[in-house]
Design an enzyme around this catalytic site. Structure first.
Site, PDB file in Angstrom:
ATOM      1  N   TYR A  65       0.824  -1.217   0.000  1.00 12.66           N
ATOM      2  CA  TYR A  65       0.000   0.000   0.000  1.00 12.66           C
ATOM      3  C   TYR A  65       0.857   1.267   0.000  1.00 12.66           C
ATOM      4  O   TYR A  65       0.362   2.356  -0.245  1.00 12.66           O
ATOM      5  CB  TYR A  65      -0.949   0.021   1.201  1.00 12.66           C
ATOM      6  CG  TYR A  65      -1.977  -1.099   1.196  1.00 12.66           C
ATOM      7  CD1 TYR A  65      -2.278  -1.787   0.027  1.00 12.66           C
ATOM      8  CD2 TYR A  65      -2.637  -1.469   2.348  1.00 12.66           C
ATOM      9  CE1 TYR A  65      -3.202  -2.821   0.018  1.00 12.66           C
ATOM     10  CE2 TYR A  65      -3.576  -2.494   2.343  1.00 12.66           C
ATOM     11  CZ  TYR A  65      -3.842  -3.164   1.170  1.00 12.66           C
ATOM     12  OH  TYR A  65      -4.757  -4.191   1.167  1.00 12.66           O
ATOM     13  N   LYS A 116       4.343 -15.144   1.636  1.00  7.14           N
ATOM     14  CA  LYS A 116       4.276 -15.857   0.355  1.00  7.14           C
ATOM     15  C   LYS A 116       5.715 -16.082  -0.105  1.00  7.14           C
ATOM     16  O   LYS A 116       6.125 -15.697  -1.210  1.00  7.14           O
ATOM     17  CB  LYS A 116       3.458 -15.005  -0.643  1.00  7.14           C
ATOM     18  CG  LYS A 116       3.063 -15.724  -1.918  1.00  7.14           C
ATOM     19  CD  LYS A 116       2.048 -16.828  -1.712  1.00  7.14           C
ATOM     20  CE  LYS A 116       1.796 -17.557  -3.017  1.00  7.14           C
ATOM     21  NZ  LYS A 116       1.044 -18.806  -2.840  1.00  7.14           N
TER      22      LYS A 116
END
Ligand code: NAD
Length: 381
Positions: free
Chosen positions: A146, A197
């Site tokens: 973000y 991830k």
């Protein structure tokens, strides 16, 4: 009894819709806790969001920001609503939240999700999967994708027909939020699940390395597990009770905390805290719920539990435990606001529910102060 009471300055931003209603009840409970546990709270209110716009001010007025920066903690109700949906983007009430978080420098968002024993039936999952659930999501709040450097903006994306947003983390950004998660785990069930991830993303491999190093160096007593985010999402639905503290980055945390928020079955039960090196920001997870505002239908539990997180954060852990215990007792007595009302339970308005919790604190604290709400609203002998 000692006469030397600690006094906390709390900037209160009730906001819009049901914000002021649930804030009133959280403050009622906080005041009851202050009487019963022997401290003082000063809780002046300041405008924010649509309420500030209506008063001819900015969504986050300078006076509000100043008061927040001089307080021990900030309590927020909720902001926004259809009335302000058409104002210019930079004046949208929700903008005030981002600006406030930034100004306070809060980098970790804490969202506990609890389902008391016997309350699983309100969940979209099978009751037996969520009964007695108690987990907390710790989300990094000021970094990651973000806020990534080198990302395209809308203008260049439109011009080049190509857009990218970068996920970037530094060692320090990961370590400071991980330290909060490990610290929390030490006061809970001593288990952290770090979600990333790392099989695909270099930024996740850095995340994983930093978390593992910090674990070995400072928190070897805590059990640490790493999960890929896709697996974590699946596990949250299949077996949510396996989790204690879930630690993750901004994007994954945004998604997983909303997934976890569905588990209790009502938004009205979910508190949150955003913390950093200074004062924290405490607010219910829900929004301003314009569909039920002003009707006494709002569940103040999320706000009351946010107040408990605030009390714990400023150092009043006993009072925080007292608030949680009082709320559980009121729920166990069968009192329910409309969102959780079911056959065999007693319907309460927002005020009736808040008053019952405030009254119950005097009982759970064993207070001899004769707090006035005890006799009026106490629900157990
Ligand atoms: P919402 O959380 O306000 O409401 C979603 C649904 O849950 C509604 O049906 C509402 O009645 C119900 N609900 C929410 N809180 C409840 C409570 N305490 N008790 C009982 N029922 C409750 O989300 P929304 O409708 O998507 O958003 C409404 C407004 O709030 C929008 O303007 C949005 O931008 C804003 N918002 C603000 C915040 C915040 O202030 N932190 C967060 C989310 C949304």
């Amino acid at each position: 009894m000692s006469t030397e009471h600690k006094k906390y300055q709390i900037a209160v931003l009730p906001g819009d819709g049901i914000g002021p209603e649930v804030t009133d009840e959280a403050l009622r409970v906080m005041r009851s806790a202050s009487v019963c546990y022997g401290f003082e709270v000063d809780t002046p209110s300041y405008p924010i969001g649509g309420a500030a716009l209506d008063a001819g001010q900015d969504v986050l007025p300078e006076e509000t920001l100043q008061a927040c920066s001089e307080s021990d903690a900030v309590f927020l109700g909720a902001v926004g609503g259809p009335k302000w949906d058409t104002v210019a983007v930079e004046q949208r009430p929700e903008r005030a939240l981002l600006a406030l978080r930034k100004a306070l420098g809060v980098f970790a968002n804490l969202r506990p999700v609890r389902v008391p024993e016997g309350f699983g039936s309100a969940s979209p999952l099978k009751a037996e999967l969520v009964d007695d659930l108690d987990l907390i999501v710790v989300r990094e709040l000021t970094g990651g994708i973000y806020f990534g450097p080198d990302s395209t903006n809308d203008e260049s994306a439109a011009k080049e027909g190509r857009a990218y947003s970068t996920m970037a983390y530094t060692r320090d950004e990961v370590a400071r939020v991980a330290r909060i998660a490990f610290g929390l785990a030490r006061r809970r069930r001593s288990r952290v699940t770090s979600v990333d991830k790392a099989n695909v993303l270099a930024v996740s491999r850095l995340w994983r390395n930093v978390v593992s190093e910090l674990h070995s160096a400072e928190f070897p007593d805590i059990e640490l597990e790493h999960l890929y985010v896709d697996n974590a999402a699946m596990q949250l639905v299949r077996r949510p009770r396996q989790f204690d503290v879930i630690l993750t980055g901004n994007l994954f945390g945004d998604i997983l905390s909303d997934l976890a928020a569905t588990l209790p079955g009502s938004l009205g039960m979910l508190p949150s805290a955003s913390i950093g090196d200074g004062r924290g920001l405490f607010e219910p997870v829900h929004g301003s719920a314009p569909d039920i505002a002003g009707e006494g239908l709002a569940n103040p539990s999320a706000a009351i539990l946010s107040a408990a997180m605030l009390l714990e954060n400023v150092g009043e852990a006993d009072a925080a435990a007292g608030v949680r215990s009082a709320l559980n007792k009121v729920l166990a007595s069968g009192l329910r606001t409309s969102d959780m009302h079911a056959p065999g339970t007693t319907l309460a308005t927002t005020v009736e529910f808040g008053a019952a919790v405030a009254g119950e604190i005097a009982v759970v604290s064993g207070s001899r102060n004769g707090h006035s709400e005890k006799t009026e609203h106490s629900i157990s002998s």
